[in-house]
Design an enzyme around this catalytic site. Structure first.
Site, short mmCIF file in Angstrom:
data_model
loop_
_atom_site.label_atom_id
_atom_site.label_comp_id
_atom_site.label_asym_id
_atom_site.label_seq_id
_atom_site.Cartn_x
_atom_site.Cartn_y
_atom_site.Cartn_z
N ASN A 32 -5.88 -28.28 -3.32
CA ASN A 32 -6.91 -29.24 -2.94
C ASN A 32 -8.13 -28.52 -2.37
O ASN A 32 -8.02 -27.42 -1.82
CB ASN A 32 -6.36 -30.25 -1.92
CG ASN A 32 -5.20 -31.05 -2.49
OD1 ASN A 32 -5.05 -31.15 -3.70
ND2 ASN A 32 -4.36 -31.57 -1.62
N CYS A 91 -23.89 -19.19 -4.80
CA CYS A 91 -24.91 -18.95 -5.84
C CYS A 91 -24.19 -18.72 -7.16
O CYS A 91 -23.23 -17.94 -7.24
CB CYS A 91 -25.72 -17.69 -5.47
SG CYS A 91 -26.82 -17.18 -6.80
N HIS A 121 -7.82 -23.05 -5.10
CA HIS A 121 -8.92 -23.48 -5.96
C HIS A 121 -10.23 -23.66 -5.20
O HIS A 121 -11.12 -24.38 -5.67
CB HIS A 121 -8.53 -24.76 -6.69
CG HIS A 121 -7.38 -24.55 -7.62
ND1 HIS A 121 -6.57 -25.58 -8.06
CD2 HIS A 121 -6.88 -23.43 -8.18
CE1 HIS A 121 -5.64 -25.09 -8.87
NE2 HIS A 121 -5.80 -23.78 -8.95
N SER A 173 1.16 -32.70 -9.91
CA SER A 173 1.79 -32.98 -11.21
C SER A 173 2.27 -31.68 -11.84
O SER A 173 2.96 -31.70 -12.86
CB SER A 173 0.78 -33.66 -12.14
OG SER A 173 -0.37 -32.80 -12.29
N ASP A 220 -10.31 -30.32 -0.32
CA ASP A 220 -10.84 -31.38 0.56
C ASP A 220 -10.77 -31.06 2.04
O ASP A 220 -11.15 -31.89 2.87
CB ASP A 220 -10.08 -32.70 0.27
CG ASP A 220 -8.56 -32.58 0.49
OD1 ASP A 220 -7.81 -33.33 -0.17
OD2 ASP A 220 -8.13 -31.74 1.30
N GLY A 278 3.12 -33.53 -3.99
CA GLY A 278 1.97 -34.28 -4.51
C GLY A 278 1.17 -33.55 -5.57
O GLY A 278 -0.06 -33.65 -5.60
C1 BV8 Z 1 -7.15 -19.55 -15.10
C2 BV8 Z 1 -10.59 -27.25 -8.42
C3 BV8 Z 1 -7.43 -17.62 -16.36
C4 BV8 Z 1 -11.78 -28.02 -8.90
C5 BV8 Z 1 -8.90 -27.22 -10.19
C6 BV8 Z 1 -1.63 -20.55 -18.56
C7 BV8 Z 1 -1.91 -19.53 -17.66
C8 BV8 Z 1 -3.16 -19.45 -17.06
C9 BV8 Z 1 -4.15 -20.42 -17.32
C10 BV8 Z 1 -3.86 -21.43 -18.20
C11 BV8 Z 1 -2.61 -21.51 -18.81
N1 BV8 Z 1 -2.63 -22.60 -19.61
C12 BV8 Z 1 -3.82 -23.23 -19.50
C13 BV8 Z 1 -4.60 -22.54 -18.68
C14 BV8 Z 1 -5.97 -22.90 -18.33
C15 BV8 Z 1 -6.08 -23.83 -17.15
C16 BV8 Z 1 -5.05 -24.90 -17.13
O1 BV8 Z 1 -4.02 -24.77 -16.47
N2 BV8 Z 1 -5.33 -25.98 -17.84
C17 BV8 Z 1 -4.42 -27.13 -17.82
C18 BV8 Z 1 -5.25 -28.40 -17.92
C19 BV8 Z 1 -3.47 -26.98 -19.00
N3 BV8 Z 1 -6.05 -23.06 -15.93
C20 BV8 Z 1 -7.20 -22.52 -15.49
O2 BV8 Z 1 -8.25 -22.59 -16.08
C21 BV8 Z 1 -7.15 -21.75 -14.19
N4 BV8 Z 1 -7.77 -20.47 -14.40
O3 BV8 Z 1 -6.04 -19.62 -15.44
O4 BV8 Z 1 -7.96 -18.51 -15.42
C22 BV8 Z 1 -8.42 -16.56 -16.57
C23 BV8 Z 1 -7.95 -15.27 -16.75
C24 BV8 Z 1 -8.87 -14.28 -16.98
C25 BV8 Z 1 -10.23 -14.58 -17.01
C26 BV8 Z 1 -10.67 -15.88 -16.82
C27 BV8 Z 1 -9.76 -16.89 -16.61
C28 BV8 Z 1 -7.95 -22.42 -13.09
C29 BV8 Z 1 -7.39 -23.76 -12.79
C30 BV8 Z 1 -8.09 -24.36 -11.56
C31 BV8 Z 1 -8.96 -25.53 -11.96
N5 BV8 Z 1 -9.48 -26.21 -10.78
N6 BV8 Z 1 -9.36 -27.76 -9.05
C32 BV8 Z 1 -11.72 -29.47 -8.51
O5 BV8 Z 1 -10.91 -29.84 -7.65
O6 BV8 Z 1 -12.51 -30.23 -9.08
S1 BV8 Z 1 -7.49 -27.86 -10.85
C33 BV8 Z 1 -7.11 -29.37 -10.17
O7 BV8 Z 1 -6.23 -30.07 -11.03
C34 BV8 Z 1 -6.31 -29.32 -8.90
O8 BV8 Z 1 -6.77 -28.35 -8.04
C35 BV8 Z 1 -4.90 -29.11 -9.35
O9 BV8 Z 1 -4.63 -27.74 -9.51
C36 BV8 Z 1 -4.89 -29.69 -10.74
C37 BV8 Z 1 -3.95 -30.85 -10.92
O10 BV8 Z 1 -4.11 -31.70 -9.88
P1 BV8 Z 1 -2.88 -32.18 -8.95
O11 BV8 Z 1 -3.24 -31.66 -7.61
O12 BV8 Z 1 -1.55 -31.87 -9.47
O13 BV8 Z 1 -3.18 -33.69 -9.08
P2 BV8 Z 1 -2.79 -34.64 -10.27
O14 BV8 Z 1 -3.78 -35.75 -10.21
O15 BV8 Z 1 -2.61 -33.90 -11.55
O16 BV8 Z 1 -1.37 -35.16 -9.84
C38 BV8 Z 1 -1.25 -35.89 -8.62
C39 BV8 Z 1 0.22 -35.93 -8.28
O17 BV8 Z 1 0.35 -36.56 -7.02
C40 BV8 Z 1 1.04 -36.75 -9.26
O18 BV8 Z 1 2.23 -36.06 -9.56
C41 BV8 Z 1 1.33 -38.04 -8.49
O19 BV8 Z 1 2.62 -38.57 -8.82
C42 BV8 Z 1 1.35 -37.53 -7.09
N7 BV8 Z 1 1.04 -38.55 -6.07
C43 BV8 Z 1 0.11 -39.53 -6.10
N8 BV8 Z 1 0.15 -40.21 -4.93
C44 BV8 Z 1 1.10 -39.61 -4.15
C45 BV8 Z 1 1.65 -38.55 -4.87
N9 BV8 Z 1 2.63 -37.76 -4.38
C46 BV8 Z 1 3.07 -38.02 -3.14
N10 BV8 Z 1 2.59 -39.03 -2.38
C47 BV8 Z 1 1.61 -39.84 -2.85
N11 BV8 Z 1 1.15 -40.84 -2.08
#
Ligand code: BV8
Length: 252
Positions: free
Chosen positions: A106, A131, A123, A193, A108, A191
């Site tokens: 997060n 910059c 993150h 996914s 936040d 919390g």
């Molecule tokens: C990188 C900041 C490489 C910005 C975020 C394999 C290996 C490496 C990389 C990859 C790979 N496969 C794909 C990739 C690329 C990519 C990736 O993973 N893509 C995904 C979509 C497939 N990864 C990247 O690009 C990363 N960089 O690997 O670089 C590299 C190497 C060399 C040179 C250059 C690059 C960077 C990823 C970071 C992106 N930035 N955030 C912003 O916040 O805007 S990611 C962002 O989404 C979050 O930070 C978090 O990580 C992610 C998912 O969010 P969650 O926190 O899980 O939230 P979500 O909504 O998905 O789920 C909520 C959960 O809460 C649910 O399960 C729900 O049930 C639960 N919930 C809801 N309410 C409650 C609750 N639980 C409990 N109580 C409640 N009340």
């Protein structure tokens, strides 16, 4: 929706006896503070976009004004949000466990706002601005009617100090996170996914290291197949209950 949940007794013992607890949090821990998760449909002006369309260097290159305004909107809703009982339960846990590592995806600042002392931000953080040219943090800049504002040193565009999709995490953050996952007795994934790499791999690193691993959100089925536990529960209810069960004198 969360199902009926209970806390397995082995888990309470594992927490009470743990020497090193590592916690990984995602957007779900801030949901009960009123902040939307990535899986929640976006609202209003942003309803037409998906985060992945705004959260990349390419999106910023294409339309820096739109990306800056999206993060400005998020800064405003984050500024009005307060930590919830889940954040405070982790502050309590940190004070009771010999070694405690808090990793968050997060941006936040709610863990810091609740009083968590060492937070490893995988993150980045929305409250910091840098910059886009040289990555240096910028604290003050001239306001503009045509955002993003400009870097006072080099006139480059300013952007939030967060890790976008396709950008690398800092080596320091990811090395610390991997080490903490591999060397803990108990790993709590709260919390998230678990869809975004490389953070999503951390629970598996913990299992490789012999830890008890708990995955809790509102999507998983309830399972207690030692050493991997899954609990479908709202973090704001589960975490205080877990801390109170392990340490009955807790005020959580
Ligand atoms: C990188 C900041 C490489 C910005 C975020 C394999 C290996 C490496 C990389 C990859 C790979 N496969 C794909 C990739 C690329 C990519 C990736 O993973 N893509 C995904 C979509 C497939 N990864 C990247 O690009 C990363 N960089 O690997 O670089 C590299 C190497 C060399 C040179 C250059 C690059 C960077 C990823 C970071 C992106 N930035 N955030 C912003 O916040 O805007 S990611 C962002 O989404 C979050 O930070 C978090 O990580 C992610 C998912 O969010 P969650 O926190 O899980 O939230 P979500 O909504 O998905 O789920 C909520 C959960 O809460 C649910 O399960 C729900 O049930 C639960 N919930 C809801 N309410 C409650 C609750 N639980 C409990 N109580 C409640 N009340």
């Amino acid at each position: 929706m969360s199902e009926q949940w209970t806390i397995p007794h082995q888990l309470i013992e594992a927490l009470r006896n743990a020497q090193h607890v590592t916690v990984l949090t995602g957007a779900g821990i801030s949901a009960e503070s009123g902040l939307p998760t990535f899986r929640d449909p976006m609202t209003g002006l942003w309803a037409q976009y998906r985060p992945e369309e705004l959260d990349t260097p390419q999106a910023f290159q294409r339309n820096p004004r739109l990306v800056w305004k999206w993060f400005d909107w998020r800064r405003q809703i984050v500024a009005e949000a307060e930590p919830n009982p889940a954040h405070y339960a982790l502050v309590d846990m940190e004070q009771r466990v010999p070694q405690f590592t808090l990793l968050t995806q997060n941006i936040d600042s709610l863990h810091q706002k609740a009083g968590s002392s060492q937070v490893i931000e995988l993150h980045g953080n929305l409250s910091r601005t840098k910059c886009n040219e040289d990555g240096m943090i910028v604290d003050t800049w001239e306001d503009t009617d045509d955002p993003p504002p400009r870097c006072p040193r080099c006139d480059g565009l300013l952007r939030p100090d967060v890790v976008w999709f396709g950008e690398r995490l800092t080596d320091a953050a990811f090395d610390a996170a991997t080490h903490a996952a591999r060397n803990c007795d108990l790993f709590l994934s709260i919390g998230t996914s678990g869809t975004v790499e490389p953070a999503a791999h951390l629970p598996y690193r913990a299992l490789d290291g012999g830890a008890v691993v708990v995955v809790t959100n509102l999507d998983v089925p309830n399972r207690d197949t030692h050493p991997l536990y899954m609990i479908n529960a709202p973090a704001g209810q589960l975490l205080p209950a877990l801390v109170r069960s392990a340490w009955p004198d807790s005020i959580s």
